[in-house]
Design an enzyme around this catalytic site. Structure first.
Site, PDB file in Angstrom:
ATOM      1  N   GLU A  46       3.107   6.822 -14.445  1.00 59.87           N
ATOM      2  CA  GLU A  46       3.938   6.344 -13.621  1.00 59.87           C
ATOM      3  C   GLU A  46       5.406   6.861 -13.917  1.00 59.87           C
ATOM      4  O   GLU A  46       6.418   7.066 -12.890  1.00 59.87           O
ATOM      5  CB  GLU A  46       4.191   4.609 -14.133  1.00 59.87           C
ATOM      6  CG  GLU A  46       2.938   3.617 -13.876  1.00 59.87           C
ATOM      7  CD  GLU A  46       3.051   3.657 -12.235  1.00 59.87           C
ATOM      8  OE1 GLU A  46       3.764   4.022 -11.443  1.00 59.87           O
ATOM      9  OE2 GLU A  46       1.767   3.004 -11.844  1.00 59.87           O
ATOM     10  N   THR A  68       8.616  -1.839  -9.013  1.00 57.01           N
ATOM     11  CA  THR A  68       9.065  -1.555  -7.424  1.00 57.01           C
ATOM     12  C   THR A  68       9.216  -2.751  -6.746  1.00 57.01           C
ATOM     13  O   THR A  68       8.232  -3.528  -6.484  1.00 57.01           O
ATOM     14  CB  THR A  68       8.203  -0.683  -6.890  1.00 57.01           C
ATOM     15  OG1 THR A  68       7.802   0.258  -7.509  1.00 57.01           O
ATOM     16  CG2 THR A  68       8.462  -0.140  -5.269  1.00 57.01           C
TER      17      THR A  68
END
Length: 363
Positions: A46, A68
């Site tokens: 990530e 997110t």
């Protein structure tokens, strides 16, 4: 040890720096090493383990696991009364709370409706219903690569498309990190003076010997600072409670609260009493070799700024004539105390991909 928290992709050595902080904290709260490796594998995929990374290419992801939008992280921090959200220390705590915390922050979902979407990305039906506690403590005794897929499906929830979620990379990264964990990385030996000049461990008033104008070269100033450096490398902020007297006073000074013994351990302080006018000597155990010899790091009052020495138990770890071996003072903050001749760690490349927005449907 300080976080490297830049808005950029981190190098291998920089990832290892941050991984050491994560490993130390997660071990301290009892998380299984295979689970830690699985989480690290996903974090590498990530963000390359950078708490300050903003998602590349749009999408609004941020931080170690690319929350997110970023507001998900900020809201979780507000609910948990943690700040600042940019801190790596805060983010690794939020991850745990999102796995096992209350409904206001929980992000762990392993119902069939979630897991089945990742069957073409390595998920299996036995992952259905695995709880956050099951995952953290690995009550299933699963391997790091399988746990990495579970973390991806149950927590990260990226795209269902294997070509976008790159689950194979996550699995491999997890296995690599497990290999790193198994290499006893919570102890980083100091075999040179690199990074010592100007370091707070030896050049700040927190070091009582520096504060008393008894700084380097000096065995006590060095050993006190090195003990502190090792402590922080393992994720703790405690200052040493070692003696501030002459070297030969350290071993009898049991008020420091540290365990003692005659068997070497990594990071332990080895102590000698001086005969006659000698004030004794202290050094730090940096390596323990297969033949039982040890490598120590040292500094000498009025002499060498830094040097290493190999000592043998066959002559009672003799350092110099007219000095008598007293024993070892153990550093309690080291997570592993292995018998080592350290093997070279595997190096590996990494591929970063953009994180996709967590899928919010529930089932």
């Amino acid at each position: 040890m300080a976080w490297i928290s830049d808005d950029r992709y981190l190098s291998q050595s920089e990832m290892e720096n941050n991984a050491n902080i994560i490993i130390a904290y997660y071990r301290r709260i009892g998380i299984d090493d295979r689970t830690i490796a699985a989480i690290l594998g996903n974090m590498q995929a990530e963000s390359t383990l950078s708490p300050g990374l903003n998602e590349r290419g749009g999408g609004g992801g941020y931080g170690l696991v690319q929350w997110t939008p970023k507001s998900d992280l900020i809201n979780a921090c507000n609910n948990l009364v943690l700040s600042p959200y940019t801190s790596g220390d805060v983010q690794i705590k939020v991850v745990i709370q999102e796995i096992i915390g209350n409904s206001s922050v929980r992000q762990w979902y392993t119902s069939q409706a979630f897991i089945q979407n990742y069957y073409n990305s390595g998920a299996t039906s036995d992952m259905i219903g695995i709880t956050g506690n099951n995952f953290l403590y690995n009550t299933m005794e699963w391997t790091p690569d399988k746990l990495a897929v579970l973390f991806m499906a149950g927590y990260e929830r990226p795209s269902y498309d294997p070509s976008i979620n790159h689950y194979q990379n996550r699995k491999q990264y997890a296995l690599n990190w497990y290999n790193y964990l198994s290499g006893n990385v919570s102890f980083i030996p100091r075999l040179t003076s690199d990074g010592m000049s100007g370091s707070k461990y030896w050049y700040s008033n927190s070091n009582p010997f520096y504060a008393s104008n008894l700084g380097l070269p000096n065995c006590t100033c060095y050993a006190w600072g090195r003990f502190w450096e090792i402590t922080e490398q393992n994720g703790y902020n405690d200052l040493p409670s070692l003696s501030i007297g002459n070297a030969e006073e350290w071993y009898p000074y049991t008020s420091d609260g540290y365990e003692r013994g005659s068997t070497p351990q990594l990071g332990a302080i080895i102590c000698w009493e001086g005969v006659g006018s000698g004030a004794g000597h202290v050094a730090v155990v940096e390596q323990i070799n297969e033949d039982g010899t040890i490598v120590t790091s040292n500094s000498a009052w009025g002499g060498s700024y830094f040097y290493t020495q190999t000592l043998s138990p066959n002559n009672d770890y003799t350092w110099s004539s007219n000095y008598i071996f007293q024993g070892f003072i153990y550093n309690p903050y080291i997570q592993t105390i292995p018998i080592i001749s350290k093997k070279k760690r595997n190096r590996y490349n990494f591929v970063l991909f953009n994180r996709r927005r967590r899928l919010k449907q529930y089932g």
